[in-house]
Design an enzyme around this catalytic site. Sequence first.
Site, PDB file in Angstrom:
ATOM      1  N   TYR A  81      46.803   0.028  37.294  1.00  0.00           N
ATOM      2  CA  TYR A  81      46.701  -1.193  38.107  1.00  0.00           C
ATOM      3  C   TYR A  81      45.422  -1.263  38.942  1.00  0.00           C
ATOM      4  CZ  TYR A  81      51.655  -1.645  36.915  1.00  0.00           C
ATOM      5  OH  TYR A  81      52.842  -1.771  36.222  1.00  0.00           O
ATOM      6  N   ASP A 115      62.872  12.536  31.238  1.00  0.00           N
ATOM      7  CA  ASP A 115      63.237  11.209  31.745  1.00  0.00           C
ATOM      8  C   ASP A 115      63.126  11.237  33.261  1.00  0.00           C
ATOM      9  OD1 ASP A 115      63.771  10.132  29.306  1.00  0.00           O
ATOM     10  OD2 ASP A 115      65.878  10.755  29.331  1.00  0.00           O
ATOM     11  N   PHE A 173      42.152   3.255  35.856  1.00  0.00           N
ATOM     12  CA  PHE A 173      43.255   3.106  34.904  1.00  0.00           C
ATOM     13  C   PHE A 173      44.369   2.289  35.549  1.00  0.00           C
ATOM     14  CE2 PHE A 173      46.459   6.054  36.632  1.00  0.00           C
ATOM     15  CZ  PHE A 173      45.703   6.768  37.531  1.00  0.00           C
ATOM     16  N   ASP A 215      53.806  11.817  40.734  1.00  0.00           N
ATOM     17  CA  ASP A 215      54.530  10.576  40.474  1.00  0.00           C
ATOM     18  C   ASP A 215      53.957   9.546  41.420  1.00  0.00           C
ATOM     19  OD1 ASP A 215      56.677   9.553  38.703  1.00  0.00           O
ATOM     20  OD2 ASP A 215      57.380   8.750  40.607  1.00  0.00           O
ATOM     21  N   LYS A 236      45.270   9.773  35.035  1.00  0.00           N
ATOM     22  CA  LYS A 236      45.709  10.658  36.118  1.00  0.00           C
ATOM     23  C   LYS A 236      45.156  12.067  35.929  1.00  0.00           C
ATOM     24  CE  LYS A 236      50.453   9.577  37.267  1.00  0.00           C
ATOM     25  NZ  LYS A 236      51.808  10.110  37.076  1.00  0.00           N
ATOM     26  N   LYS A 272      36.508   6.308  44.392  1.00  0.00           N
ATOM     27  CA  LYS A 272      37.974   6.173  44.433  1.00  0.00           C
ATOM     28  C   LYS A 272      38.613   7.497  44.866  1.00  0.00           C
ATOM     29  CE  LYS A 272      42.173   5.417  41.806  1.00  0.00           C
ATOM     30  NZ  LYS A 272      42.843   5.403  40.498  1.00  0.00           N
ATOM     31  N   THR A 284      51.294  16.034  33.330  1.00  0.00           N
ATOM     32  CA  THR A 284      51.175  14.596  33.155  1.00  0.00           C
ATOM     33  C   THR A 284      50.756  14.284  31.728  1.00  0.00           C
ATOM     34  OG1 THR A 284      50.048  12.580  33.871  1.00  0.00           O
ATOM     35  CG2 THR A 284      48.785  14.607  34.058  1.00  0.00           C
ATOM     36  N   HIS A 285      51.248  13.144  31.228  1.00  0.00           N
ATOM     37  CA  HIS A 285      50.821  12.674  29.907  1.00  0.00           C
ATOM     38  C   HIS A 285      49.928  11.444  30.055  1.00  0.00           C
ATOM     39  CE1 HIS A 285      54.170  15.326  28.912  1.00  0.00           C
ATOM     40  NE2 HIS A 285      53.695  15.374  27.684  1.00  0.00           N
ATOM     41  N   HIS A 311      45.234   7.296  47.284  1.00  0.00           N
ATOM     42  CA  HIS A 311      46.554   7.883  47.560  1.00  0.00           C
ATOM     43  C   HIS A 311      46.625   9.309  46.992  1.00  0.00           C
ATOM     44  CE1 HIS A 311      46.200   5.762  43.836  1.00  0.00           C
ATOM     45  NE2 HIS A 311      47.364   6.126  43.363  1.00  0.00           N
TER      46      HIS A 311
HETATM   47  P1  ITT Z   1      53.207  10.992  33.833  1.00  0.00           P
HETATM   48  O1  ITT Z   1      54.625  10.735  34.327  1.00  0.00           O
HETATM   49  O2  ITT Z   1      53.159  11.691  32.521  1.00  0.00           O
HETATM   50  O3  ITT Z   1      52.345  11.632  34.871  1.00  0.00           O
HETATM   51  P2  ITT Z   1      53.000   8.107  33.953  1.00  0.00           P
HETATM   52  O4  ITT Z   1      51.892   7.156  33.664  1.00  0.00           O
HETATM   53  O5  ITT Z   1      54.352   7.817  33.341  1.00  0.00           O
HETATM   54  O6  ITT Z   1      52.503   9.556  33.548  1.00  0.00           O
HETATM   55  P3  ITT Z   1      54.177   7.669  36.566  1.00  0.00           P
HETATM   56  O7  ITT Z   1      55.570   7.694  36.073  1.00  0.00           O
HETATM   57  O8  ITT Z   1      53.864   8.370  37.855  1.00  0.00           O
HETATM   58  O9  ITT Z   1      53.152   8.255  35.510  1.00  0.00           O
HETATM   59  O10 ITT Z   1      53.722   6.155  36.648  1.00  0.00           O
HETATM   60  C1  ITT Z   1      52.818   5.720  37.577  1.00  0.00           C
HETATM   61  C2  ITT Z   1      52.114   4.475  37.096  1.00  0.00           C
HETATM   62  O11 ITT Z   1      51.536   3.858  38.248  1.00  0.00           O
HETATM   63  C3  ITT Z   1      50.973   4.848  36.162  1.00  0.00           C
HETATM   64  O12 ITT Z   1      51.322   4.655  34.818  1.00  0.00           O
HETATM   65  C4  ITT Z   1      49.849   3.912  36.597  1.00  0.00           C
HETATM   66  O13 ITT Z   1      49.807   2.791  35.828  1.00  0.00           O
HETATM   67  C5  ITT Z   1      50.217   3.516  38.009  1.00  0.00           C
HETATM   68  N1  ITT Z   1      49.286   4.231  38.899  1.00  0.00           N
HETATM   69  C6  ITT Z   1      49.491   5.402  39.552  1.00  0.00           C
HETATM   70  N2  ITT Z   1      48.385   5.788  40.190  1.00  0.00           N
HETATM   71  C7  ITT Z   1      47.453   4.855  39.915  1.00  0.00           C
HETATM   72  C8  ITT Z   1      46.109   4.713  40.244  1.00  0.00           C
HETATM   73  O14 ITT Z   1      45.448   5.616  40.968  1.00  0.00           O
HETATM   74  N3  ITT Z   1      45.461   3.633  39.793  1.00  0.00           N
HETATM   75  C9  ITT Z   1      46.086   2.718  39.036  1.00  0.00           C
HETATM   76  N4  ITT Z   1      47.342   2.783  38.651  1.00  0.00           N
HETATM   77  C10 ITT Z   1      48.028   3.860  39.084  1.00  0.00           C
END
Ligand code: ITT
Length: 203
Positions: A164, A46, A162, A75, A20, A185, A15-16, A190
């Site tokens: 939402y 992508d 972080f 994801d 997370k 949390k 993950t970047h 989830h």
């Molecule tokens: P990686 O793919 O590198 O892991 P990303 O931020 O692009 O990073 P995703 O494609 O899975 O990851 O995007 C999920 C988005 O949903 C993420 O950027 C968060 O903003 C949101 N999200 C996921 N889990 C969350 C959480 O526990 N609390 C708040 N927002 C969350």
Amino acid sequence: MSLQLINGEKLVAATHNAGKAREIEALLGGRFEVISAGSLNLPEPDETEVSFVGNAILKARHAAKASGTVSLADDSGLSIDALNGDPGIFSARWAGPYKDFDRAMEIIHLKLDQAKAENPDAFTPRAYFTCALAVAWPEGHAVVFEGRIYGQIVKPRGDKGFGYDPIFQPDGYDITFAEMTPDAKDAISHRHLAFAQLKTHLF
Ligand code: ITT
């Protein structure tokens, strides 16, 4: 080849997203030598799949192949009933290239106001977070687990967490994810629910 994770084993967290990555490390509980995709300079693939599960497997396989090490990808995203499941798998993309989640949360509230004005009787603030966690081995095997938590969308409150977190209030609580301590949390999220399955199957 064993599809198990052994204590002390090296594991790439593919993950970047720093928020997370923190939660993944905490949920793994120090059992592994966790290496971040960022520290290995792994490029971000992508996300071309159409589901959380598909994109989690894609990211884990990409990292496992590039690093030669067992990799774990997450994801995840927020799905809102009144917006037909949006932003869903596009949750990160709604924040734009500068990852502006304040703006993304504003857009969600504007769209919810619109949905409520168009159909006040059918309006609901219901939403859920999904987390798909995939583990991939360099040889190509992959397994995936999914967790969901249900709740409702509220006006932003809190400054922890972080993404939402400030607009998501889980069922049974009167505070948002962003008002909870990280441990609180991590005990219900989830991500926790997906990890619970992963631990049952792979530890
Ligand atoms: P990686 O793919 O590198 O892991 P990303 O931020 O692009 O990073 P995703 O494609 O899975 O990851 O995007 C999920 C988005 O949903 C993420 O950027 C968060 O903003 C949101 N999200 C996921 N889990 C969350 C959480 O526990 N609390 C708040 N927002 C969350």
